[in-house]
Write an enzyme that holds these catalytic residues in place. Structure first.
Site, mmCIF file in Angstrom:
data_model
loop_
_atom_site.group_PDB
_atom_site.id
_atom_site.type_symbol
_atom_site.label_atom_id
_atom_site.label_comp_id
_atom_site.label_asym_id
_atom_site.label_seq_id
_atom_site.Cartn_x
_atom_site.Cartn_y
_atom_site.Cartn_z
ATOM 1 C CB THR A 39 -0.841 0.057 1.217
ATOM 2 O OG1 THR A 39 -0.171 -0.323 2.495
ATOM 3 C CG2 THR A 39 -2.101 -0.923 1.232
ATOM 4 C CG ASP A 40 5.037 1.058 0.770
ATOM 5 O OD1 ASP A 40 4.604 0.382 -0.149
ATOM 6 O OD2 ASP A 40 6.218 0.849 0.979
ATOM 7 N N GLY A 127 17.448 -10.677 3.158
ATOM 8 C CA GLY A 127 16.168 -11.599 2.274
ATOM 9 C C GLY A 127 14.897 -12.017 2.951
ATOM 10 C CB ALA A 128 14.059 -12.304 6.567
ATOM 11 N N GLY A 129 12.466 -9.949 4.527
ATOM 12 C CA GLY A 129 11.283 -9.097 4.324
ATOM 13 C C GLY A 129 11.274 -8.135 5.767
ATOM 14 C CG LEU A 130 12.410 -9.326 9.196
ATOM 15 C CD1 LEU A 130 13.136 -9.840 10.218
ATOM 16 C CD2 LEU A 130 11.049 -8.807 9.374
ATOM 17 C CB SER A 133 18.082 -2.966 1.424
ATOM 18 O OG SER A 133 16.717 -2.921 1.590
ATOM 19 C CG ASP A 178 10.514 -1.321 3.762
ATOM 20 O OD1 ASP A 178 9.588 -1.407 4.374
ATOM 21 O OD2 ASP A 178 11.031 -1.992 2.949
ATOM 22 C CE1 TYR A 227 7.718 -4.053 -2.979
ATOM 23 C CE2 TYR A 227 8.573 -2.586 -4.829
ATOM 24 C CZ TYR A 227 8.227 -2.530 -3.490
ATOM 25 O OH TYR A 227 7.717 -1.659 -2.970
#
Length: 394
Positions: A39-40, A127-130, A133, A178, A227
């Site tokens: 949504t961002d 690579g964990a979605g946390l 980066s 993020d 993505y």
């Protein structure tokens, strides 16, 4: 690993790498998104919290315009570049591209940006979605700020620069969530972010609630995944509907839009996810974990069926945790999708049972056990020690 542990590790490694003590250390956290996925970049709403895992940089200002960087977690890999020369990236996405991209953005504000020596370490799973980066990008910006370069850079500006670095230099068209929560997170709270205005609202988590993150051990990479394809589908929907962003679309408008079936499903996820996110912030403030659980379940189903960004292993992990909680908490995939982690919100008293169920019943397609950790909602980027003396060092 605590910030203090990471700081000690970074300081010791800095001395080994550069032959002198650093002048300061900074940190920037990773994040977990409780609800509000994809949504961002559609000008919508998200509800993440910064976590007590992040990037720590030990640093020292230089007299010249060179930047020397050591990445401790990549076996001490090094990068070096000159701020008086154009910055570029070559080949596959690499940790150094995030550093260079951030330096390039800071140069756009201050062409006389000074050089730094930096030692980087951290404990955000990659690579964990946390958002490892975003944590790195924001930490690099915080390092230059702590060194006296661009000292007035506020958290929102820092986040915007980090987002541009990832969009323009690294090549991933991420939204602002993020970087903004890494820069502006608040301890003990989630942050409801309006991604259009960039306004934020602190949402205190209920007393006794635990945030549990379970890694599916299915690695993902935003740049190399679908993505950007999902983002383009959203853009196609906005063009067709003649609106600025999917945030401006209602379900009634969508139902009569005439969009093709695939694009309709992609848009429907975003429109309904915005509603779920705003509602989750309301019920979370009231401490209604049952209502939050229902919203998280609906969010996961939408990501699975409409946006199609989950994978079977992640679906299995969400189902296992949801069944174990039996209505006492919620669970959903978190992050960009195609692997990575799930997030669960539950009473602290249920954590042991959930951990046991995951250990007993879950394995990745490669036979790996999930890595599970309970996180504390944490503060955003900042200095770990006061930069008392930034005398230049060569």
């Amino acid at each position: 690993m605590s910030h203090a542990d990471l700081q000690r590790r970074a300081e010791a490694a800095f001395i080994s790498a550069f032959g002198a003590a650093p002048k300061a250390c900074v940190q920037a956290p990773g994040r977990v998104n409780l609800i509000g996925e994809h949504t961002d970049y559609n000008d919508g709403f998200v509800l993440p919290c910064a976590i007590d895992r992040g990037t720590v940089i030990a640093l020292r200002r230089r007299t010249d315009r060179r930047v020397r960087v050591v990445a401790l977690d990549y076996a001490g890999a090094r990068d070096e570049f000159d701020l008086t020369q154009p910055l570029s990236r070559e080949g596959e996405v690499h940790w150094s591209h995030y550093v260079r991209g951030m330096a390039q953005q800071l140069l756009s504000l201050d062409p006389s940006l000074p050089g730094l020596d930096m030692l980087i370490t951290g404990d955000v799973p990659q690579g964990a979605g946390l958002s490892s980066s975003a944590s790195l990008e924001v930490a690099v910006g915080a390092a230059f700020r702590a060194a006296g370069a661009i000292p007035t850079l506020d958290p929102t500006q820092l986040a915007l620069l980090a987002q541009r670095a990832e969009n323009e230099f690294v090549g991933c068209q991420c939204g602002i969530m993020d970087q903004l929560v890494s820069a502006r997170g608040e301890a003990g709270s989630a942050l409801l972010i309006d991604c259009r205005s960039l306004s934020t609202k602190t949402v205190t988590l209920p007393e006794g609630a635990a945030v549990l993150i379970a890694h599916s051990m299915v690695r993902r990479g935003l740049v190399d995944s679908h993505y950007n394809e999902r983002r383009e589908a959203c853009a196609a929907a906005t063009r067709y509907l003649g609106v600025n962003a999917l945030r401006d679309v209602t379900l009634d408008q969508l139902a009569t839009s005439g969009l093709d079936a695939l694009t309709h499903r992609r848009a429907r996820h975003v429109v309904t996810e915005n509603y779920r996110t705003l509602r989750a912030a309301e019920v979370l403030e009231r401490g209604d974990l049952a209502a939050v659980a229902s919203l998280m379940a609906a969010s996961h189903a939408s990501m699975r069926d409409d946006f199609e960004i989950t994978v079977p292993a992640v679906d299995q992990l969400v189902e296992l945790i949801t069944d174990t909680l039996a209505g006492e908490g919620g669970c959903r995939m978190t992050g960009g999708g195609f692997g990575g982690c799930v997030v669960a919100l539950m009473p602290k008293g249920r954590v042991a049972a959930v951990e046991a169920a995951i250990s007993r019943h879950y394995r990745s397609p490669e036979g790996l056990a999930s890595k599970v950790f309970v996180c504390q909602p944490s503060a955003g980027a900042g200095a770990l020690i006061s930069p008392l003396d930034f005398g230049a060092n060569t």
